[in-house]
Design a protein around this motif. Sequence first.
Motif, short mmCIF file in Angstrom:
data_model
loop_
_atom_site.label_atom_id
_atom_site.label_comp_id
_atom_site.label_asym_id
_atom_site.label_seq_id
_atom_site.Cartn_x
_atom_site.Cartn_y
_atom_site.Cartn_z
N TRP A 226 35.41 73.64 73.48
CA TRP A 226 35.27 74.18 72.14
C TRP A 226 35.58 75.68 72.13
O TRP A 226 36.28 76.18 71.25
N SER A 227 35.02 76.39 73.08
CA SER A 227 35.23 77.84 73.13
C SER A 227 36.68 78.18 73.47
O SER A 227 37.29 79.04 72.83
N ASN A 228 37.27 77.48 74.44
CA ASN A 228 38.62 77.81 74.89
C ASN A 228 39.67 77.50 73.82
O ASN A 228 40.58 78.30 73.58
N LEU A 229 39.57 76.35 73.16
CA LEU A 229 40.57 75.98 72.16
C LEU A 229 40.54 76.93 70.97
O LEU A 229 41.60 77.26 70.40
N GLN A 230 39.36 77.39 70.58
CA GLN A 230 39.30 78.31 69.45
C GLN A 230 39.79 79.71 69.83
O GLN A 230 40.48 80.36 69.03
N GLN A 231 39.47 80.16 71.01
CA GLN A 231 39.83 81.51 71.39
C GLN A 231 41.27 81.63 71.87
O GLN A 231 41.87 82.70 71.77
N GLN A 232 41.84 80.55 72.36
CA GLN A 232 43.19 80.60 72.91
C GLN A 232 44.23 79.88 72.04
O GLN A 232 45.42 80.15 72.19
N GLY A 233 43.81 78.98 71.17
CA GLY A 233 44.77 78.15 70.45
C GLY A 233 44.82 78.34 68.96
O GLY A 233 45.40 77.51 68.25
N ASN A 234 44.24 79.41 68.41
CA ASN A 234 44.25 79.67 66.97
C ASN A 234 43.61 78.54 66.16
O ASN A 234 43.99 78.30 65.01
N TRP A 235 42.65 77.85 66.75
CA TRP A 235 41.92 76.81 66.02
C TRP A 235 40.71 77.42 65.35
O TRP A 235 40.00 78.23 65.93
N THR A 236 40.45 76.99 64.11
CA THR A 236 39.19 77.31 63.47
C THR A 236 38.20 76.18 63.72
O THR A 236 38.59 75.07 64.13
N ALA A 237 36.93 76.43 63.45
CA ALA A 237 35.91 75.43 63.73
C ALA A 237 36.11 74.17 62.90
O ALA A 237 36.08 73.05 63.42
N LEU A 238 36.36 74.33 61.59
CA LEU A 238 36.50 73.16 60.72
C LEU A 238 37.76 72.37 61.03
O LEU A 238 37.76 71.13 61.01
N ALA A 239 38.86 73.06 61.32
CA ALA A 239 40.11 72.36 61.65
C ALA A 239 39.96 71.56 62.94
O ALA A 239 40.45 70.42 63.04
N LEU A 240 39.27 72.12 63.92
CA LEU A 240 39.07 71.41 65.17
C LEU A 240 38.11 70.23 65.00
O LEU A 240 38.30 69.17 65.61
N MET A 241 37.11 70.39 64.16
CA MET A 241 36.21 69.28 63.86
C MET A 241 36.96 68.12 63.18
O MET A 241 36.72 66.95 63.47
N TRP A 242 37.88 68.46 62.28
CA TRP A 242 38.65 67.43 61.56
C TRP A 242 39.50 66.61 62.52
O TRP A 242 39.64 65.40 62.37
N LYS A 243 40.06 67.24 63.53
CA LYS A 243 40.94 66.54 64.46
C LYS A 243 40.19 65.71 65.50
O LYS A 243 40.68 64.68 65.96
N THR A 244 38.99 66.16 65.89
CA THR A 244 38.29 65.52 67.00
C THR A 244 37.21 64.54 66.57
O THR A 244 36.83 63.67 67.36
N THR A 245 36.71 64.66 65.35
CA THR A 245 35.61 63.80 64.91
C THR A 245 35.95 62.31 64.94
O THR A 245 35.11 61.49 65.35
N PRO A 246 37.14 61.87 64.51
CA PRO A 246 37.45 60.43 64.61
C PRO A 246 37.37 59.89 66.04
O PRO A 246 36.90 58.76 66.25
N VAL A 247 37.80 60.68 67.02
CA VAL A 247 37.71 60.25 68.41
C VAL A 247 36.25 60.13 68.83
O VAL A 247 35.85 59.18 69.53
N THR A 248 35.43 61.09 68.40
CA THR A 248 34.00 61.05 68.72
C THR A 248 33.34 59.81 68.12
O THR A 248 32.51 59.15 68.78
N ILE A 249 33.68 59.49 66.89
CA ILE A 249 33.11 58.30 66.24
C ILE A 249 33.48 57.04 67.01
O ILE A 249 32.65 56.14 67.21
N PHE A 250 34.72 56.96 67.47
CA PHE A 250 35.17 55.78 68.22
C PHE A 250 34.34 55.59 69.50
O PHE A 250 33.88 54.47 69.80
N PHE A 251 34.11 56.66 70.23
CA PHE A 251 33.36 56.53 71.49
C PHE A 251 31.87 56.30 71.23
O PHE A 251 31.20 55.65 72.04
#
Length: 388
Positions: A226-251
């Motif tokens: 979480w820390s690395n993708l936001q600080q190195q990849g220009n990701w915001t918290a909400l945008a990263l949550m939108w992309k990863t939450t479906p995968v989390t729900i599946f698992f």
Amino acid sequence: MGLFNSLLGQDGRRFIKRKDSDAGEAVYFFPGRALEELRSSLYNELRTSEGAKRQQQRYCGPIMAMTFNFLVAVGIILGNKLVMGKVGFNFPIFLTLIHYTTAWILLAIFKTLSLLPVSPPSKSTPFSSLFALGAVMAFASGLANTSLNHNSVGFYQMSKIAVTPTIVTAEFILFKKTISFSKVVSLVVVSFGVAVATVTDLEFNMFGAIIAVAWIIPSAINKILWSNLQQQGNWTALALMWKTTPVTIFFLVALMPWLDPPGVLSFKWDVTNTSAILTSALLGFLLQWSGALALGATSATSHVVLGQFKTCVILLGGYLLFGSDPGLVSIVGAVLALCGMSVYTSLNLKGSSEKVSSLLPNQTVPSVKPKSVEDEEKPLTEDNSSAV
């Protein structure tokens, strides 16, 4: 016309005075380039991943993010106590699934209303990284709630102590990241103080201990990613949550049959119980968002220290405000941990503030010198003189 020109200002208008045999009056010309540049600048600031990231850094710095996360964490503790205790909802994985499903629905509403920040281009972040983060997040959140369901809060906090050296070791192996000696000393003081503060509340069973140990590595990797993708990849918290939450729900759906007891369908889903669970889910969304903001603004290690700070504040607050008696040893350990946290936080916030200040571009708009009448007339005069 005078009022209109005064509203535009000197930088917002230009005029060209034409000297012709046919035109003896001044003709005012307002080019649309300035307006187009302003609109393009606003679009780049609000509807691009770089602009959204700058907005998050500007309005939610380290202090704001950590304060937000601390307040929400205290609130969700009370909410989960209500759900697990009074309501009797003893299905930790399914409760986590409800939290993330609610978060995904809210994010979908944000996206429909164009309130969700834009994600970086897909080629900048491999899908494998997003998939790994979503999977690890499912194990970290699900195992954490399962550990709390089978172990005491003190044993859960003791297992959290092991997350700190795991994060430091993993960041060194993966990213060659080191920390200063002063931070190492403060982290040792924090870990020792939390261990002393919670040593009197160590209740667990064999299954709970296995879950607690299995939770340590996913929790550390989750915070690092979480820390690395936001600080190195220009990701915001909400945008990263939108992309990863479906995968989390599946698992989480895959984990339910293995870790949750049977009987979730026979639970009494009345208005009171459902309202309490949905309130916990809303707090869970805020906790996930605030945690992502804190990880993006500081570091994975700082987020763990913040969680331990919350534990010590709750322990001391119960003693000072509600007359609870955790014992002199626990109080001394909590005070010692708070001292170490204060030193570590001051060192970390100082470094983070300097880093953010160096990354943020200068937002001052360069002043444009308005052209005078003579400057505007000169090229036109030369052109008219050369015309036959």
